[in-house]
Design an enzyme around this catalytic site. Structure first.
Site: not given
Ligand code: SAM
Ligand code: SF4
Ligand code: DTB
Length: 360
Positions: A63, A67, A70, A107, A138, A198, A270
């Site tokens: 990606c 973040c 992530c 989802c 979702c 959500c 949730r």
């Molecule tokens: N890329 C899209 C986005 O960021 O909206 C969708 C997928 S992203 C993985 C969805 C959500 O997963 C993120 O907004 C975050 O809140 C949650 N998430 C990702 N990594 C995580 C982690 N290590 N622990 C807890 N929540 C996590």
């Molecule tokens: Fe990309 Fe992870 Fe951020 Fe979603 S949460 S935008 S998958 S880096």
């Protein structure tokens, strides 16, 4: 119950919570906070019903966003195996398995900043086919514009997940490649397209207590409130910048669930990522504090979740049952909710009048 308590429990959802009011809730004695959250929960939901969703990563890793929590960000080396967009048949096979295991919502998540138009065609077909199985759908695909949201809604997408993640103040410490306003804009676009929202966040990212209050304040500002509010406990993945962040006290996490329940009385809250690392007692407290939805199945997107068998055993121990969709308030339109609130107010007034009658 006193008149004041009766009205507090069924008061119309508020969008104007001040930080001081929220901090007061967080500072309540733990028992008082959980009691208040239980009262609100029971005024709106079957307190022993838990909505059950299953997650699938339909496009994994690489990606472009940064973040810091992530494992799927291309900016960090997390040893994750990247995958292109899954074939539609594979997604449908997983959705069938989720349904057979007892999930009511499926989802699908993609590691995108936002979907490309050519991906959207396949994604729309996934929505159609998963929905045809009788599951709620979702998706979480990153930022979407109006046209994309309309297409997803037309394909039958029930919910769009897009998290605010943290407070506006702490946000810059966690993500630099898109702004808080970008996120709010996507949420508004999703709502405008007629989908259910959500949206929630992650706790345990090194934020302060005020950030947890401010995140809930932002979620409560959304009007109507998101139907679904995932509260994630950070899953610390090696290779991400947050891998060594200090643990959040589980009781602080429970407090946040309880405050979310009080501030977002009609939303499904949730108990989201992080359950694998949580004790059964902490999870039980989360349900007591008003959490009424979980991710079910052995995997979240890329990290682990409790084995389905363990969750079935936990539900049996706690006397919980999966929520039946036919009785779910989540399906109501906004107008139906307003009508139900009016009826609840009228009922509270009648109860209050009876209490006054009885005391004279
Ligand atoms: N890329 C899209 C986005 O960021 O909206 C969708 C997928 S992203 C993985 C969805 C959500 O997963 C993120 O907004 C975050 O809140 C949650 N998430 C990702 N990594 C995580 C982690 N290590 N622990 C807890 N929540 C996590
Ligand atoms: Fe990309 Fe992870 Fe951020 Fe979603 S949460 S935008 S998958 S880096
Ligand atoms: C949400 O708030 N949590 C889910 C879902 N929405 C998409 C994702 C949790 C991901 C945890 C890390 C992983 O498994 O990759």
């Amino acid at each position: 119950m006193t008149t004041a308590a009766a009205s507090a429990n069924i008061a119309a959802p508020r969008h104007d919570w001040t930080l001081d009011e929220i901090n007061v809730l967080f500072a309540l004695p733990f028992n008082d906070l959980l009691f208040q959250a239980q009262q609100v929960h029971r005024a709106h939901f079957d307190a022993n019903a838990v909505q059950v969703s299953t997650l699938l990563s339909i496009k994994t890793g690489a990606c472009p966003e940064d973040c810091k929590y992530c494992p799927q960000s291309g900016h960090y080396n997390t040893q994750l195996e990247k995958e292109k967009l899954l074939e539609i048949e594979k997604v449908v096979t997983q959705a069938k398995a989720a349904k057979e295991a007892g999930a009511s919502r499926f989802c699908m998540g993609a590691a995108w900043r936002s979907p490309r138009d050519k991906d959207l065609l396949a994604v729309e077909e996934m929505v159609r086919q998963v929905k045809a199985l009788g599951l709620e759908t979702c998706m979480t695909l990153g930022m979407v514009d109006g046209e994309q949201a309309n297409r997803l809604a037309a394909a039958g997408l029930d919910y769009y997940n897009h998290n605010l993640d943290t407070s506006p103040d702490y946000y810059g410490e966690i993500i630099t490649t898109r702004t808080y306003s970008d996120r709010l804009e996507t949420l508004a676009t999703v709502r405008e397209a007629g989908m259910k929202v959500c949206s929630g966040g992650i706790l345990g990212m090194g934020e302060g207590a005020r950030d947890r209050s401010a995140l809930l304040q932002e979620l409560a500002k959304l009007s109507p409130h998101p139907e679904s509010v995932p509260i994630n406990m950070l899953v610390k993945v090696p290779g991400t910048p947050l891998e060594d962040v200090e643990d959040l006290d589980p009781l602080e996490f429970i407090r946040a669930i309880a405050v979310a329940r009080i501030m977002l009385p009609q939303s499904h809250v949730r108990l989201s990522a992080g359950r694998e690392q949580m004790s059964e007692s902490t999870q039980a407290l989360a349900f007591m504090a008003g959490a009424n939805s979980i991710f079910y199945g052995d995997k979240l997107l890329t990290t682990g979740n409790p084995q389905a068998e363990r969750d079935r055993a936990l539900f049996a121990k706690l006397g919980l049952h999966p929520e039946r969709r036919t009785t779910c308030e989540d399906d109501d339109t906004h107008a139906e909710r307003l009508a139900r609130q009016a009826e609840q107010h009228a009922r509270a007034e009648r109860v209050a009048a009876l209490a006054v009658d009885a005391s004279v």
